[in-house]
Design a protein around this motif. Structure first.
Motif, mmCIF file in Angstrom:
data_model
loop_
_atom_site.group_PDB
_atom_site.id
_atom_site.type_symbol
_atom_site.label_atom_id
_atom_site.label_comp_id
_atom_site.label_asym_id
_atom_site.label_seq_id
_atom_site.Cartn_x
_atom_site.Cartn_y
_atom_site.Cartn_z
ATOM 1 N N VAL A 148 0.257 2.257 -11.550
ATOM 2 C CA VAL A 148 0.150 1.189 -12.086
ATOM 3 C C VAL A 148 -0.357 -0.131 -11.592
ATOM 4 O O VAL A 148 -2.177 -0.300 -11.266
ATOM 5 C CB VAL A 148 0.773 0.379 -12.620
ATOM 6 N N ALA A 149 -0.614 0.547 -9.671
ATOM 7 C CA ALA A 149 -1.195 -0.500 -8.772
ATOM 8 C C ALA A 149 -2.462 -0.006 -8.328
ATOM 9 O O ALA A 149 -4.111 -1.077 -8.258
ATOM 10 C CB ALA A 149 -0.456 -0.505 -7.354
ATOM 11 N N ALA A 150 -2.535 1.507 -9.015
ATOM 12 C CA ALA A 150 -3.969 1.415 -8.128
ATOM 13 C C ALA A 150 -4.677 1.254 -9.965
ATOM 14 O O ALA A 150 -6.101 0.815 -9.632
ATOM 15 C CB ALA A 150 -3.980 3.203 -8.793
ATOM 16 N N ALA A 151 -5.008 0.752 -11.153
ATOM 17 C CA ALA A 151 -5.235 1.035 -11.854
ATOM 18 C C ALA A 151 -6.025 -0.595 -11.841
ATOM 19 O O ALA A 151 -7.064 -1.066 -11.830
ATOM 20 C CB ALA A 151 -4.610 0.659 -13.479
ATOM 21 N N LEU A 152 -5.018 -1.018 -11.535
ATOM 22 C CA LEU A 152 -4.887 -3.114 -10.877
ATOM 23 C C LEU A 152 -5.797 -3.274 -9.306
ATOM 24 O O LEU A 152 -6.693 -4.496 -10.001
ATOM 25 C CB LEU A 152 -4.020 -4.285 -10.971
ATOM 26 N N ALA A 188 -6.397 11.099 -2.285
ATOM 27 C CA ALA A 188 -7.799 11.379 -1.372
ATOM 28 C C ALA A 188 -8.494 10.269 -0.918
ATOM 29 O O ALA A 188 -8.798 9.835 0.298
ATOM 30 C CB ALA A 188 -8.765 12.334 -1.842
ATOM 31 N N GLU A 189 -8.894 9.295 -2.025
ATOM 32 C CA GLU A 189 -9.267 7.942 -1.378
ATOM 33 C C GLU A 189 -8.649 7.410 -0.811
ATOM 34 O O GLU A 189 -8.877 6.429 0.083
ATOM 35 C CB GLU A 189 -10.245 7.010 -3.064
ATOM 36 N N VAL A 190 -6.996 6.998 -0.833
ATOM 37 C CA VAL A 190 -6.377 5.767 0.205
ATOM 38 C C VAL A 190 -6.181 6.682 1.367
ATOM 39 O O VAL A 190 -6.055 5.449 2.594
ATOM 40 C CB VAL A 190 -5.399 5.386 -0.639
ATOM 41 N N LEU A 191 -5.775 7.388 1.028
ATOM 42 C CA LEU A 191 -4.633 8.200 2.068
ATOM 43 C C LEU A 191 -5.658 9.477 3.193
ATOM 44 O O LEU A 191 -5.390 10.181 4.063
ATOM 45 C CB LEU A 191 -3.837 8.235 2.555
ATOM 46 N N GLY A 192 -7.164 9.821 2.958
ATOM 47 C CA GLY A 192 -7.678 11.219 2.574
ATOM 48 C C GLY A 192 -6.682 12.175 3.292
ATOM 49 O O GLY A 192 -7.190 13.410 3.683
ATOM 50 N N ARG A 201 -2.910 -3.691 -0.309
ATOM 51 C CA ARG A 201 -4.103 -3.860 -1.157
ATOM 52 C C ARG A 201 -3.622 -4.941 -2.556
ATOM 53 O O ARG A 201 -4.485 -5.994 -2.766
ATOM 54 C CB ARG A 201 -4.586 -2.824 -1.537
ATOM 55 N N LEU A 202 -2.519 -4.461 -2.500
ATOM 56 C CA LEU A 202 -2.543 -6.351 -3.705
ATOM 57 C C LEU A 202 -2.483 -7.159 -2.892
ATOM 58 O O LEU A 202 -2.898 -8.290 -4.107
ATOM 59 C CB LEU A 202 -1.709 -5.530 -4.833
ATOM 60 N N GLU A 203 -2.290 -7.360 -2.228
ATOM 61 C CA GLU A 203 -2.111 -8.527 -1.862
ATOM 62 C C GLU A 203 -2.574 -9.132 -0.798
ATOM 63 O O GLU A 203 -3.724 -10.975 -1.393
ATOM 64 C CB GLU A 203 -0.176 -8.766 -0.495
ATOM 65 N N ALA A 204 -3.620 -8.147 -0.963
ATOM 66 C CA ALA A 204 -4.830 -8.719 -0.130
ATOM 67 C C ALA A 204 -6.072 -9.672 -0.889
ATOM 68 O O ALA A 204 -7.061 -10.489 -1.096
ATOM 69 C CB ALA A 204 -5.371 -7.616 0.896
ATOM 70 N N HIS A 225 3.778 11.973 0.304
ATOM 71 C CA HIS A 225 3.512 11.097 0.261
ATOM 72 C C HIS A 225 3.197 9.974 -0.921
ATOM 73 O O HIS A 225 1.870 8.560 0.190
ATOM 74 C CB HIS A 225 1.518 11.758 0.306
ATOM 75 N N LEU A 226 4.278 9.139 -1.286
ATOM 76 C CA LEU A 226 4.924 8.415 -2.619
ATOM 77 C C LEU A 226 4.397 7.134 -1.759
ATOM 78 O O LEU A 226 3.956 5.882 -1.915
ATOM 79 C CB LEU A 226 5.641 8.672 -3.347
ATOM 80 N N PRO A 227 5.423 7.124 -0.236
ATOM 81 C CA PRO A 227 6.030 5.484 0.214
ATOM 82 C C PRO A 227 4.480 5.903 0.877
ATOM 83 O O PRO A 227 4.808 3.920 0.871
ATOM 84 C CB PRO A 227 6.951 6.566 1.416
ATOM 85 N N ALA A 228 3.569 6.334 1.416
ATOM 86 C CA ALA A 228 3.289 6.061 2.715
ATOM 87 C C ALA A 228 1.776 4.921 1.568
ATOM 88 O O ALA A 228 0.992 4.063 1.708
ATOM 89 C CB ALA A 228 2.314 7.213 3.667
ATOM 90 N N LEU A 229 1.628 5.654 0.383
ATOM 91 C CA LEU A 229 0.346 5.126 -0.617
ATOM 92 C C LEU A 229 1.186 3.842 -1.018
ATOM 93 O O LEU A 229 0.209 3.184 -0.734
ATOM 94 C CB LEU A 229 0.686 6.628 -1.673
ATOM 95 N N TRP A 230 1.548 3.877 -1.614
ATOM 96 C CA TRP A 230 2.650 2.899 -1.981
ATOM 97 C C TRP A 230 2.752 1.323 -0.611
ATOM 98 O O TRP A 230 1.740 0.166 -1.445
ATOM 99 C CB TRP A 230 4.124 2.300 -2.606
ATOM 100 N N ARG A 231 2.596 1.349 0.666
ATOM 101 C CA ARG A 231 2.824 0.951 1.273
ATOM 102 C C ARG A 231 1.164 0.282 1.558
ATOM 103 O O ARG A 231 0.797 -0.945 1.934
ATOM 104 C CB ARG A 231 3.000 1.307 2.499
ATOM 105 N N GLU A 232 0.722 1.047 1.573
ATOM 106 C CA GLU A 232 -2.100 1.588 1.376
ATOM 107 C C GLU A 232 -1.648 -0.015 -0.125
ATOM 108 O O GLU A 232 -2.272 -1.286 0.331
ATOM 109 C CB GLU A 232 -1.921 1.571 1.525
ATOM 110 N N LEU A 233 -1.490 0.904 -0.688
ATOM 111 C CA LEU A 233 -1.654 -0.476 -1.994
ATOM 112 C C LEU A 233 -0.912 -1.641 -2.196
ATOM 113 O O LEU A 233 -1.510 -3.114 -2.861
ATOM 114 C CB LEU A 233 -0.907 0.502 -3.357
#
Length: 388
Positions: free
Chosen positions: A116-120, A132-136, A181-184, A170-178
């Motif tokens: 959901v976060a990625a789509a938005l 791959a795109e967010v965390l490499g 970005r949602l906040e930013a 990798h989901l916890p780290a992925l969520w922290r980055e997303l």
């Protein structure tokens, strides 16, 4: 990889995996996951079944993953307690996992959904591409092959274990980055509304006979047959835990509706596969055919409204306006607002942008960005196109 619930077994260069198949080992295994945010995923083995069920439940943090055997662990109360003590359970596409988790007694209270976060954010929603795109991070397994694997087979291969673990560690780290970005981007409130709607939809029974492809084009008397046979197929599928399309494919349903068979044998011959299964239930399904033929016709959903060229022009203008806003926001137009509900705005003849968005049943964040451009497009199209 063996099926014994032993010490952690290396399964990948970046993380270790432990397979747990006994109830008495669950608590100890969970204690090793010392984190406030955990990733959770489910591998299912229910393609031929009506009810979704978990063959494997994965719980992961950076560097370590538990694979809980859904075949031998019929309920997971310790997992439910464990997740309740955590701040956040991160999943990817929650709508796929909530039902099989709930069947094990696991209903996470606090959830995040990276899809959901990625789509938005206008990012890929496929987990591999997103990582791959967010965390490499590159998942080094054949995803398509393992998606088709038999997840109830034991023991799991090392490749299957690595694939299952890679989906969650990798989901916890992925969520922290997303989340950052949602906040930013100021879209966190968009996400909160979309997540709530996604969870609500996941709990609804969305199965309906009108969703059969081509149902809207059938004549009213044919729709009556389709509805009766669909309802009987649904009853049988639930009762025997059979995937509805495995019992009687939607294509065959339409064939039965357009040219009803005159005997049970003719009904069975309509299906080119799984005739033995169909033959066992042919009597009940043929009785449904006869009920449908005797039932009152079922009008098409658009009966009573004849769409004019002006209506279609308004609809096209609304879609164009929505697409322009979506492009400016960098997100998919279907994420911003699906096309089909826009017809309700055309039929409802709204008096302003707020009423238009209410007719389309947009959420507050969608109304926030779409009310003005959709209303401008609506007024312009009505002025230029009229009502025919």
């Amino acid at each position: 990889m063996g099926s014994a619930a032993a010490a952690p077994t290396p399964a990948h260069d970046q993380f270790t995996v432990r397979f747990v198949e006994r109830d008495e080992d669950v608590v100890g295994a969970l204690d090793a996951l010392d984190a406030e945010v955990v990733g959770v995923d489910v591998e299912r083995a229910d393609a031929d079944r009506y009810f979704r069920r978990a063959a494997l439940v994965q719980i992961g943090v950076a560097g370590h993953c538990l694979l809980l055997d859904g075949v031998t662990l019929h309920a997971l109360p310790d997992v439910a307690d464990f997740l309740d003590r955590r701040r956040l359970t991160v999943l990817h596409a929650v709508e796929n996992d909530l039902e099989p988790l709930a069947a094990k007694g696991v209903v996470p209270r606090h959830m995040a959904d990276t899809a959901v976060a990625a789509a938005l954010l206008g990012l890929p929603t496929g987990l591999g591409s997103l990582l791959a795109e967010v965390l490499g991070v590159s998942l080094s397994v054949d995803k398509e092959a393992y998606q088709r694997a038999d997840w109830e087979a034991r023991p799991l291969s090392e490749g299957m274990a690595a694939y299952a673990a890679g989906d969650v560690v990798h989901l916890p780290a992925l969520w922290r980055e997303l989340a950052a970005r949602l906040e930013a981007t100021g879209r966190r409130h968009w996400y909160d509304q979309e997540l709530a709607a996604t969870i609500e939809r996941a709990g609804e029974d969305s199965r309906d006979w009108t969703r059969v492809k081509g149902a809207g084009r059938l004549a009213p008397h044919q729709r009556a047959v389709l509805r009766a046979v669909w309802q009987e197929r649904e009853r049988l599928a639930r009762e025997h835990d059979i995937a509805p399309n495995r019992l009687l494919h939607d294509d065959v349903l339409r064939s039965i509706a357009t040219e009803p068979p005159r005997t049970e044998a003719q009904l069975v011959r309509r299906s080119q596969r799984r005739r033995n299964l169909l033959r066992r239930h042919a009597g009940e399904l043929f009785a449904a055919v006869e009920r449908g033929m005797a039932a009152p016709p079922v009008p098409r959903e658009t009966a009573g409204r004849r769409w004019t060229d002006g209506d279609r022009n308004v609809y096209d203008e609304l879609r164009r306006a929505r697409a322009e806003v979506a492009e400016d926001l960098g997100i998919d137009a279907g994420v911003l607002c699906p096309s089909r509900p826009l017809w309700r705005a055309v039929a409802g003849e709204p008096d302003d942008g707020a009423e238009l968005c209410a007719l389309v049943e947009l959420r507050p964040w969608q109304t926030e960005v779409l009310a003005e451009p959709l209303w401008e497009a609506y007024v312009k199209a009505r002025r230029n196109g009229g009502r025919g």
